[in-house]
Write an enzyme that holds these catalytic residues in place. Sequence first.
Site, mmCIF file in Angstrom:
data_model
loop_
_atom_site.group_PDB
_atom_site.id
_atom_site.type_symbol
_atom_site.label_atom_id
_atom_site.label_comp_id
_atom_site.label_asym_id
_atom_site.label_seq_id
_atom_site.Cartn_x
_atom_site.Cartn_y
_atom_site.Cartn_z
ATOM 1 N N ARG A 189 1.104 -0.709 0.079
ATOM 2 C CA ARG A 189 0.422 -0.337 0.470
ATOM 3 C C ARG A 189 0.962 1.708 0.164
ATOM 4 N NH1 ARG A 189 -2.269 -4.139 -0.846
ATOM 5 N NH2 ARG A 189 -4.405 -4.367 -0.100
ATOM 6 N N SER A 262 -11.052 -0.272 2.769
ATOM 7 C CA SER A 262 -9.833 -0.212 4.328
ATOM 8 C C SER A 262 -9.687 1.366 4.843
ATOM 9 C CB SER A 262 -9.072 -1.311 4.098
ATOM 10 O OG SER A 262 -9.099 -2.796 3.455
ATOM 11 N N GLU A 358 -5.058 3.942 6.065
ATOM 12 C CA GLU A 358 -5.585 3.084 4.503
ATOM 13 C C GLU A 358 -5.220 5.098 3.539
ATOM 14 O OE1 GLU A 358 -5.476 0.383 3.180
ATOM 15 O OE2 GLU A 358 -6.632 1.247 1.552
HETATM 16 C C1 LIG Z 1 -15.990 0.294 -1.442
HETATM 17 C C2 LIG Z 1 -14.230 0.382 -1.584
HETATM 18 C C3 LIG Z 1 -13.203 -0.716 -1.556
HETATM 19 C C4 LIG Z 1 -11.983 -0.831 -1.830
HETATM 20 N N1 LIG Z 1 -10.843 -2.124 -2.044
HETATM 21 C C5 LIG Z 1 -10.068 -1.778 -2.276
HETATM 22 C C6 LIG Z 1 -8.838 -2.873 -2.032
HETATM 23 O O1 LIG Z 1 -8.979 -3.890 -2.114
HETATM 24 N N2 LIG Z 1 -6.969 -2.774 -2.197
HETATM 25 C C7 LIG Z 1 -7.555 -1.732 -1.980
HETATM 26 O O2 LIG Z 1 -6.103 -1.362 -2.760
HETATM 27 N N3 LIG Z 1 -8.407 -0.385 -2.669
HETATM 28 C C8 LIG Z 1 -8.982 -0.589 -2.270
HETATM 29 N N4 LIG Z 1 -9.816 0.596 -1.636
HETATM 30 C C9 LIG Z 1 -9.209 2.481 -1.617
HETATM 31 C C10 LIG Z 1 -9.291 2.894 -3.302
HETATM 32 O O3 LIG Z 1 -10.528 2.599 -4.270
HETATM 33 C C11 LIG Z 1 -7.888 2.780 -3.947
HETATM 34 O O4 LIG Z 1 -6.953 3.143 -3.294
HETATM 35 C C12 LIG Z 1 -7.863 3.799 -5.835
HETATM 36 O O5 LIG Z 1 -6.876 2.886 -6.052
HETATM 37 C C13 LIG Z 1 -8.082 5.011 -5.365
HETATM 38 O O6 LIG Z 1 -8.504 5.357 -6.285
HETATM 39 P P1 LIG Z 1 -9.404 6.884 -6.812
HETATM 40 O O7 LIG Z 1 -9.211 7.574 -8.034
HETATM 41 O O8 LIG Z 1 -10.394 7.062 -6.012
HETATM 42 O O9 LIG Z 1 -8.241 7.841 -6.321
HETATM 43 P P2 LIG Z 1 -8.620 9.277 -4.998
HETATM 44 O O10 LIG Z 1 -9.323 8.831 -3.667
HETATM 45 O O11 LIG Z 1 -9.618 9.832 -5.597
HETATM 46 O O12 LIG Z 1 -7.365 9.361 -4.842
HETATM 47 C C14 LIG Z 1 -6.467 8.597 -3.900
HETATM 48 C C15 LIG Z 1 -4.754 9.650 -3.806
HETATM 49 O O13 LIG Z 1 -4.335 9.827 -5.076
HETATM 50 C C16 LIG Z 1 -3.897 10.192 -5.572
HETATM 51 N N5 LIG Z 1 -3.583 10.680 -6.972
HETATM 52 C C17 LIG Z 1 -4.446 9.968 -7.654
HETATM 53 N N6 LIG Z 1 -5.499 10.330 -8.864
HETATM 54 C C18 LIG Z 1 -4.207 10.512 -9.224
HETATM 55 C C19 LIG Z 1 -3.167 11.237 -9.743
HETATM 56 N N7 LIG Z 1 -3.698 10.367 -11.704
HETATM 57 N N8 LIG Z 1 -2.135 10.740 -10.530
HETATM 58 C C20 LIG Z 1 -1.161 11.412 -9.162
HETATM 59 N N9 LIG Z 1 -1.987 11.571 -8.170
HETATM 60 C C21 LIG Z 1 -3.491 10.970 -7.705
HETATM 61 C C22 LIG Z 1 -4.474 11.951 -4.821
HETATM 62 O O14 LIG Z 1 -4.108 12.292 -4.807
HETATM 63 C C23 LIG Z 1 -5.164 10.499 -3.834
HETATM 64 O O15 LIG Z 1 -3.661 11.375 -2.785
HETATM 65 C C24 LIG Z 1 -11.686 0.318 -2.173
HETATM 66 C C25 LIG Z 1 -12.383 1.885 -1.538
HETATM 67 C C26 LIG Z 1 -13.579 0.921 -1.500
HETATM 68 C C27 LIG Z 1 -14.571 2.463 -1.521
#
Ligand SMILES: Cc1cc2nc3c(=O)[nH]c(=O)nc-3n(C[C@H](O)[C@H](O)[C@H](O)COP(=O)(O)OP(=O)(O)OC[C@H]3O[C@@H](n4cnc5c(N)ncnc54)[C@H](O)[C@@H]3O)c2cc1C
Length: 362
Positions: A189, A262, A358
């Site tokens: 992570r 998480s 996380e």
């Molecule tokens: C129901 C649920 C289940 C989940 N299950 C998992 C799982 O099984 N495993 C897991 O690892 N995670 C899980 N997650 C967490 C999440 O889905 C991941 O971390 C996902 O990759 C976040 O993507 P996002 O586009 O929503 O990022 P955001 O929430 O929009 O951003 C997260 C971070 O990344 C940065 N960021 C986003 N895009 C970029 C980019 N293009 N360039 C640079 N920085 C960027 C943002 O500034 C922020 O710091 C879960 C979340 C939910 C709601």
Amino acid sequence: MHSGCHYQQPIIAQPWFLPSRLVLSLQLHVGAPLKDLNTFHIEARAARLASAGSVSDLIALSRTAEWRSGPRLILGGGSNILFVGDFEGLVVRIALRGIEVVGENEHAVLVRAAAGESWDALVEWTLAAGHPGLENLIRIPGTVGAAPIQNIGAYGLELAERFAELEAFDPQSGEVLRMDRAACRFRYRDSIFKSERRDLIITAVTLRLPKVWKPVVNYKDVLAALQARGQTAPSAADIAAIVAALRAAKLPDPSELGNVGSFFKNPVVSAARHRDLLEKFPGLVGYLQSDGSYKLAAAWLIEQCGWKGRALGPVAVHDKQALVLVNCGGATGEQVLTLSRAIEQSVHSRFAVELEREPVVV
Ligand SMILES: Cc1cc2nc3c(=O)[nH]c(=O)nc-3n(C[C@H](O)[C@H](O)[C@H](O)COP(=O)(O)OP(=O)(O)OC[C@H]3O[C@@H](n4cnc5c(N)ncnc54)[C@H](O)[C@@H]3O)c2cc1C
């Protein structure tokens, strides 16, 4: 195809001028609501909000006063962010699109996806195109561009294991860098984008999907489901269906109950510490890692402290998965943090283990 060697190189130089058309095509929204742009559904506003559909948009944005004058936040699907107040700067939504096969040899297929694509849609796309390898990571919300940030992982697989390279816009130099796996410094992570290279904006990710595919079935729930179905030679579609069903049964749907998956990482402890803990708590759930350390199941620690299903104001610990905090309606980011700190304290006083959050707190 690239070797596993470490590289980080620019692929385009900054143009010396920018057509004004690009600048004009970008819309800046003032005082924009963020509630529907984060899966916790926390009420917050951005002083400025823009959407970038291309690298040119990013270049144009990086030259605006709004970009240069205050803080900025890159936003994907908002599924790993906790807003604890309004954001007094520029929020940039990543909306770059496109998925394509960009290379192939006898060992692997290379699939490149733009950062604004949905991660889950990419997994479905690869499976439908006959390129298995991502099935264990199905149904993880969010965008492709955010996947490397915390090296997403689930059900026995991490992004790093299928990663070839990525492209990232460097606002300092105005260049787009190409970075291989070593350059991204993926860990559990974690990646370089959470520390030294927070400034980079990921614009595309290329995955290496193996031609000789083997199911990843080291996760006990996946194994149990295969046994229950009597499947000894599962296909990638079978694994995808099992993982999707396991996730649907355990994780709340953010469209119904705000959450970020998480809320805590699984703490990693030394073998000696694991042995001590196991003596005191024989039910302790821990998994041996390749370096000899143990990853403890944070959900078990939290459950043992009696938090599963409990609420503090409008925030609760999910009743089916103790790692997930949910917004029961109208919660603020501070209220989420209050519950998370109470959980951290309980776990610390009972097990002397530190829990680490996380999601990114903004
Ligand atoms: C129901 C649920 C289940 C989940 N299950 C998992 C799982 O099984 N495993 C897991 O690892 N995670 C899980 N997650 C967490 C999440 O889905 C991941 O971390 C996902 O990759 C976040 O993507 P996002 O586009 O929503 O990022 P955001 O929430 O929009 O951003 C997260 C971070 O990344 C940065 N960021 C986003 N895009 C970029 C980019 N293009 N360039 C640079 N920085 C960027 C943002 O500034 C922020 O710091 C879960 C979340 C939910 C709601």
